[in-house]
Design an enzyme around this catalytic site. Structure first.
Site, PDB file in Angstrom:
ATOM      1  N   GLY A 175      61.637  14.459  42.960  1.00  0.00           N
ATOM      2  CA  GLY A 175      60.326  13.804  42.926  1.00  0.00           C
ATOM      3  C   GLY A 175      59.921  13.220  41.592  1.00  0.00           C
ATOM      4  O   GLY A 175      59.581  12.047  41.483  1.00  0.00           O
ATOM      5  N   GLY A 230      64.180  19.044  47.431  1.00  0.00           N
ATOM      6  CA  GLY A 230      64.925  20.303  47.528  1.00  0.00           C
ATOM      7  C   GLY A 230      66.388  20.114  47.880  1.00  0.00           C
ATOM      8  O   GLY A 230      67.264  20.774  47.312  1.00  0.00           O
ATOM      9  N   ARG A 263      59.939   7.033  53.230  1.00  0.00           N
ATOM     10  CA  ARG A 263      60.832   7.797  54.122  1.00  0.00           C
ATOM     11  C   ARG A 263      61.007   7.107  55.469  1.00  0.00           C
ATOM     12  O   ARG A 263      62.080   7.172  56.064  1.00  0.00           O
ATOM     13  CB  ARG A 263      60.274   9.222  54.304  1.00  0.00           C
ATOM     14  N   LYS A 287      60.963  23.597  33.091  1.00  0.00           N
ATOM     15  CA  LYS A 287      61.486  24.958  32.941  1.00  0.00           C
ATOM     16  C   LYS A 287      62.969  25.084  33.260  1.00  0.00           C
ATOM     17  O   LYS A 287      63.451  24.554  34.248  1.00  0.00           O
ATOM     18  CB  LYS A 287      60.699  25.909  33.849  1.00  0.00           C
TER      19      LYS A 287
END
Length: 400
Positions: A358, A381, A39, A200
Site C-alpha cells: 500500500g 498482505g 481493483r 518498523k
C-alpha cells in the site's frame, strides 16, 4: 515457476457455461461510492473476455470483515454501481452465493451476462474453507477463475477450496501478477536489488531474512534503517527506532555477508527536531552527527545518489516501502528521486522493476512514476507474504 492454466486454456466458445470468477471488490468507500476502483479495473479484462466468449459470469468477492454475519452495509450490492461503471455493462445482483436463488438467477441470465453474488464472508464457511460450503458454490459453476491475487494468501473457500472442485484457471490480472513476481524473485536476471522501507523492522523481519539470500543488494530505508544504524553503534537521537531488535538486525547483516548480499544503509540523512512539514530545524548531516534532540526523517542526497548508481548496475529491482516519511514534505525527496531513477532505467530497458504494498503504491503515485515501473502490485498482505518466500494457498491451488 510452476505451470498454471490461464484463460488461454479455455475453449473459445463458452456459450452457456457458468464461470465462477473470484475478484477483489473490497474497495475503499466515500459517501456510498468507491473512492478507488483500481481493483475493479484490474479484473475488467478477465470479466469482459469471459462474457464476450458467451459465458455467464458470476463474480465472487468479499467486502469488509463481516465475520460470518450479514450486514446490509457490507453487501457487495454497495459496489454494484462502481463495477457497472468500470465494465460499461449492467450486472445482476444476486443476494446469495449458492442454492436455488443462484440457480434461478443463472436461468434468467443470458449468455454473456454478468451476475454479482453477495459477500462470501457473510457465511462462516468461507473463512473456515469449509468443503461443504465450497461444494455448494461449485454446484452452480462449470469452471473457476481466480483473478484476486490480493486474496491469494488466504486459504478460504472462494480463493482455495473451489480450485479443487472445478477446472481452475488464473485470470488475466492474476496471470500478470504471477509472471511479474517470477521475473522479480523466481527466476530473475541478476544482479537483483531490493528496496525495503517502512517504519518498523518487526513487521518486515521475514521479508529481510528471505531477501538476503536471494538478492545481491539490499537497500534499507524508512524507520527500519534507524534500527540497523543503531545496531551498528550509531546514535540516532530521538528517531523512530526499535532498539530491542539490535541483535536481530546484526544477525540479518551477518547472514547477508555470508550470502554475498551488500546491505546499503544511509550515510547522510535528513534530520529535524520536530516532525512537521518544512520545519525550521531541518538539516542534512552525516549519520554520526545526529544530535540527541533530532530525528532522522529521510535518506540524505549523497546516499540517494550512491543508491542510484547501485541501481544502474542491476537488472532487477523489487521495491516495498518508502525511504523516508514521504507523506510529509520535504521527507519525500529521497523516495521520489530513487523512484524516478528506477523508472528511467525501466523505460530504457535495462531494469525489470516490480513494486508492491500500500505505502509503496502511494509513494510511486506521489512520485508520478507508477506507470513507468514494469509492474506495480496493489496487493498488500499477499505481496508481503510472497516477499517472505511463503507459499500462497490461492496460487498453489491453481498449479497444474
Amino acid at each position: 515457476m510452476a505451470a498454471f492454466r490461464t484463460l488461454d486454456n479455455l475453449p473459445s466458445d463458452l456459450a452457456g457455461k457458468v464461470a465462477l470468477v473470484r475478484v477483489d471488490l473490497n474497495l475503499p468507500m466515500n459517501e456510498g461510492r468507491a473512492s478507488d476502483v483500481t481493483r475493479v479495473e484490474a479484473s475488467a479484462p478477465t470479466i469482459l473476455e469471459l462474457a464476450d466468449a458467451g459465458a455467464k459470469v458470476l463474480l465472487l468477492a468479499h467486502f469488509g470483515r463481516p465475520k460470518g454475519q450479514r450486514y446490509s452495509t457490507m453487501s457487495t450490492s454497495m459496489v454494484q454501481g462502481d463495477v457497472e461503471r468500470v465494465l460499461g455493462r449492467e450486472i445482476m445482483f444476486i443476494p446469495e452465493v449458492m442454492g436455488p436463488v443462484v440457480e434461478q438467477s443463472i436461468g434468467i441470465l443470458r449468455d454473456g451476462d454478468i451476475g454479482l453474488l453477495d459477500n462470501v464472508r457473510f457465511w462462516p464457511g468461507e473463512e473456515a474453507n469449509d468443503p461443504e460450503f465450497a461444494r455448494g458454490i461449485a454446484a452452480n459453476g462449470d469452471f473457476y477463475v481466480n483473478d484476486a491475487f490480493s486474496a491469494a494468501h488466504r486459504a478460504h473457500a472462494s480463493t482455495e477450496g473451489l480450485a479443487h472442485l472445478l477446472p481452475a484457471y488464473a485470470g488475466r490480472a492474476m496471470e500478470r501478477e504471477l509472471k511479474a513476481l517470477d521475473a522479480a524473485l523466481g527466476s530473475p536476471e541478476t544482479p537483483v536489488a531490493a528496496v525495503v522501507g517502512g517504519a518498523k523492522v518487526s513487521t518486515k523481519l521475514a521479508v529481510l531474512e528471505n531477501l538476503v539470500g536471494r538478492v545481491q543488494h539490499l537497500i534499507i530505508g524508512g524507520g527500519m534503517a534507524n534500527t540497523f544504524l543503531a545496531a551498528r553503534g550509531v546514535d540516532v537521537g530521538k528517531s523512530l527506532c526499535e532498539h530491542d531488535l539490535a541483535a536481530t538486525a546484526n544477525a540479518i547483516m551477518d547472514k547477508a555477508d555470508h550470502a554475498g548480499c551488500t546491505v546499503h544503509l544511509p550515510y547522510d540523512v535528513v534530520v529535524a527536531k520536530e516532525f512537521a512539514a518544512h520545519p525550521a530545524s531541518l538539516r542534512v548531516c552525516n549519520v554520526h552527527e545526529v544530535a540527541a534532540d533530532e530525528m532522522i526523517l529521510d535518506v540524505g542526497p549523497a546516499a540517494v545518489e550512491a543508491l542510484a548508481d547501485v541501481l544502474k548496475t542491476c537488472r532487477t529491482l523489487v521495491w516495498n516501502g518508502p525511504l523516508g516519511a514521504f507523506e510529509t514534505p520535504p521527507f519525500d525527496e529521497a523516495t521520489v528521486a530513487l523512484a524516478k531513477t528506477a523508472a528511467a532505467l525501466t523505460q530504457d530497458g535495462s531494469l525489470v522493476s516490480v513494486a508492491g504494498g500500500g505505502d509503496t503504491v502511494a509513494a510511486l503515485n506521489h512520485a508520478g512514476v507508477a506507470d513507468d515501473f514494469t509492474f506495480v502490485s496493489t496487493a498488500g498482505g499477499a505481496f508481503l507474504e510472497w516477499m517472505e518466500g511463503r507459499e500462497l494457498p490461492g496460487v498453489k491451488a491453481l498449479e497444474e
